[in-house]
Scaffold this motif. Structure first.
Motif, PDB file in Angstrom:
ATOM      1  N   LYS A 298       0.827  -1.191   0.000  1.00 18.45           N
ATOM      2  CA  LYS A 298       0.000   0.000   0.000  1.00 18.45           C
ATOM      3  C   LYS A 298       0.869   1.252   0.000  1.00 18.45           C
TER       4      LYS A 298
ATOM      5  N   THR B 162      -3.214   3.217  -8.152  1.00 18.74           N
ATOM      6  CA  THR B 162      -2.895   2.194  -7.163  1.00 18.74           C
ATOM      7  C   THR B 162      -3.587   0.906  -7.564  1.00 18.74           C
TER       8      THR B 162
ATOM      9  N   TRP C 140      -4.366  -3.432  -6.195  1.00 10.27           N
ATOM     10  CA  TRP C 140      -4.217  -4.584  -5.314  1.00 10.27           C
ATOM     11  C   TRP C 140      -4.456  -5.830  -6.144  1.00 10.27           C
TER      12      TRP C 140
ATOM     13  N   GLU D 141      -6.512   6.613   0.764  1.00  9.20           N
ATOM     14  CA  GLU D 141      -6.315   5.461   1.640  1.00  9.20           C
ATOM     15  C   GLU D 141      -6.973   4.192   1.084  1.00  9.20           C
TER      16      GLU D 141
ATOM     17  N   ALA E  75      -8.010   1.168  -1.770  1.00 13.55           N
ATOM     18  CA  ALA E  75      -7.339   0.354  -2.792  1.00 13.55           C
ATOM     19  C   ALA E  75      -8.036   0.457  -4.135  1.00 13.55           C
TER      20      ALA E  75
ATOM     21  N   THR F 296     -11.311  -0.502   1.022  1.00 16.07           N
ATOM     22  CA  THR F 296     -10.179  -0.031   1.823  1.00 16.07           C
ATOM     23  C   THR F 296      -9.660  -1.198   2.645  1.00 16.07           C
TER      24      THR F 296
END
Length: 567
Positions: free
Chosen positions: A337, A357, A359, A381, A383, A453
């Motif tokens: 992260k 970003t 994941w 904050e 993902a 998140t």
């Protein structure tokens, strides 16, 4: 053009672009949604990309002062495939390992091995001889392509495991076989091998909660469905955010590879995607932020994807050089992260780049959740949201029930990109894969708009600069030390790497252990990046919880609080 919502844009592409047509598909007895008209295997991605690379004439691969056109790269892949069969008898179903740093040969080997129908075994180049021993026994790979440092670590295993070693780059001449002479003398005729889309493509090792890493078995279908999910995003993006009517054509995509190619962050959304996206690839010999700035500027790099530490390093180096790197239109992070405070700083430092970003997991072929641009700036904050169109997402409690929006649950995903299994670990596979759904071990909350998140990990994993480290792996190594009675490893916050390894050990009465003594004793048993950077010692038993197990979280809190008190 009128801007569409993300949902409308996806629906429009699915309805009008046959490349991205999806349909229910049964895989190993379970129904998924999968692409229907994409290349069926990883090696056919290469053939499908010829037109996107100017019929093979465009420059494709850069490493130091070496350059390949796409056509020359493809010809070398075919020579490698022929060598594997003619010189080593490799055929469908075999496993072939690659152990080296980010050299161009790693890329040609991935596709060449795949073209024979064999399975690529990705070996972590930082592993010690002991760790290599485990992976090669587990995968049963007998043929290993390796560079010089890896050859040195493999030689003690050669006779016992019956390995055939092929030296690459500085490994040539160290063993009986060398990559350069072998491939240069081979035919570049394409192989005629029947590979099913659900055959195994690769084994990638990912740290888990057990002492040894797990071999994640990825299929061809899994990899290519991930690739086309990302390719579809490039088609959807201008529908959501239309360009100005007089805007120039976007430049040819050009990616800088800065993370190890034995991890999915580099192989899948950079290398494999580049084949069908018409993108150029530039490999760095090793991470150097100042050199990355130079390459981005001189080579017109448009795409940067690395761990958050590298984004921060790049920003610092660009500031020092007074550069804003205007060719860069995408700056993504994976593997860990990114600190929320860094998002706005990056957007300011690189005004032409959309900050992104993501994941994903080795177990999902890197496919998963992500976001980019304004939505990320507004939710630094988070993902992001699930990448369409072949994935499904649920957040589940411990009993397997869906949780409500805003409640904590385990991220659980279903898609054709999920792994087939953990190699030789049926119990771990059964625990993780349930009716096609993959229990990830990551705990998160989701809002009403679908933004996820991530708050915690059920698995005891430390993510050091994007590298997953199993706590039990570290603890097992610490237990080798004769004066250690018990050990507990945990993450320690680090401004640069996000997390580093910390450990608290109980020593025998009268014993002492310094950090330097520990590091020296562990050398050669675990990779250097796994060695604890912070060490606490005591002669009393480690903190226990209600079930008499070591209280990892409580012990971590006490150790870190004591460290703060000393400061």
């Amino acid at each position: 053009m009128t801007a569409m919502t993300p949902e409308a844009a996806v629906a429009h592409v699915l309805a009008t672009n046959p490349t991205f047509a999806v349909a229910p598909t049964t895989i190993r007895g379970i129904e998924y949604t999968a692409f229907q008209n994409i290349p069926p295997t990883v090696p056919t991605l290469m053939d499908a990309g010829i037109a996107q690379h100017d019929d093979g004439n465009s420059h494709y691969l850069l490493y130091a002062d070496e350059r390949w056109t796409y056509g020359a790269f493809c010809a070398e892949v075919r020579r490698v495939a022929n060598v594997l069969g003619s010189s080593f008898g490799i055929s469908k179903g075999d496993r072939v390992a690659i152990a080296m740093r980010n050299y161009p040969e790693l890329l040609t080997l991935v596709l060449g091995i795949s073209a024979t129908g064999a399975t690529v075994v990705f070996v972590n180049a930082w592993w010690t001889t002991e760790e290599l021993d485990y992976a090669l026994r587990d995968s049963e790979a007998k043929l290993v392509f390796a560079d010089g440092p890896r050859i040195e670590r493999l030689l003690p295993l050669r006779d016992e495991l019956g390995l055939t070693l092929v030296g690459v780059r500085d490994g040539e001449g160290m063993v009986d076989h060398s990559y350069g002479p072998l491939q240069s003398a081979a035919s570049d005729a394409p192989l005629a091998v029947q590979i099913d889309t659900d055959d195994d493509f690769a084994v990638m090792y990912s740290s888990g909660t057990t002492g040894h890493p797990k071999g994640v078995v990825q299929t061809h279908r899994g990899a290519v469905n991930a690739v086309f999910s990302w390719l579809m995003q490039a088609v959807v993006a201008p529908l959501i955010d239309p360009p100005e009517p007089d805007a120039p054509e976007p430049p040819r995509p050009s990616a800088l590879v800065v993370t190890p190619l034995f991890h999915v962050t580099a192989t899948h959304p950079l290398f494999l995607l580049s084949l069908v996206a018409g993108a150029r690839i530039t490999l760095m010999e090793k991470w150097d932020a100042a050199e990355a700035v130079r390459l981005i500027k001189t080579e017109g790099i448009t795409r940067f994807l690395g761990v958050p530490t590298q984004s921060a390093d790049l920003m610092q180096a660009a500031h020092a050089a007074n550069e804003t790197l205007d060719t860069m239109d995408y700056l993504g992070s994976g593997g860990a992260k990114r600190p929320g405070a860094q998002v706005g700083e990056l957007a300011q430092a690189f005004p032409n780049a959309a900050i992104a970003t993501g994941w994903g997991m080795t177990e999902t072929n890197a496919l998963g959740i992500g976001m980019i641009g304004e939505e990320y700036l507004n939710r630094p904050e988070s993902a992001g949201r699930l990448h369409p169109p072949v994935q499904e997402l649920r957040l589940l409690d411990d009993a397997g029930n869906d949780v409500a929006d805003g409640e904590l649950g385990e991220i659980t995903v279903k898609s054709p990109s999920n792994m087939r299994c953990y190699l030789n670990k049926p119990e771990a596979t059964e625990e993780t894969m349930q009716d096609g759904w993959l229990r990830t071990g990551d705990l998160a909350v989701m809002d009403s708009e679908g933004y996820v998140t991530i708050l915690d990990r059920k698995k005891n994993i430390i993510i050091r600069g994007g590298e997953n480290i199993a706590c039990l792996d570290v603890e097992g190594a610490l237990h080798r030390l004769p004066d250690v009675i018990e050990a507990c490893a945990f993450s320690v916050p680090d401004d640069r790497l996000g997390e580093v390894v910390g450990a608290c050990v109980q020593l025998k009465d009268g014993a002492t252990l310094t950090h330097d003594q520990m590091a020296k004793a562990l050398h050669g048993h675990i990779a250097k990046f796994k060695t604890p950077e912070h060490l606490w010692t005591q002669t009393t038993p480690l903190m226990r919880g209600a079930t008499d197990k070591i209280d990892r979280r409580g012990l971590r809190t006490v150790c870190l609080d004591n460290e703060k008190a000393k400061a």
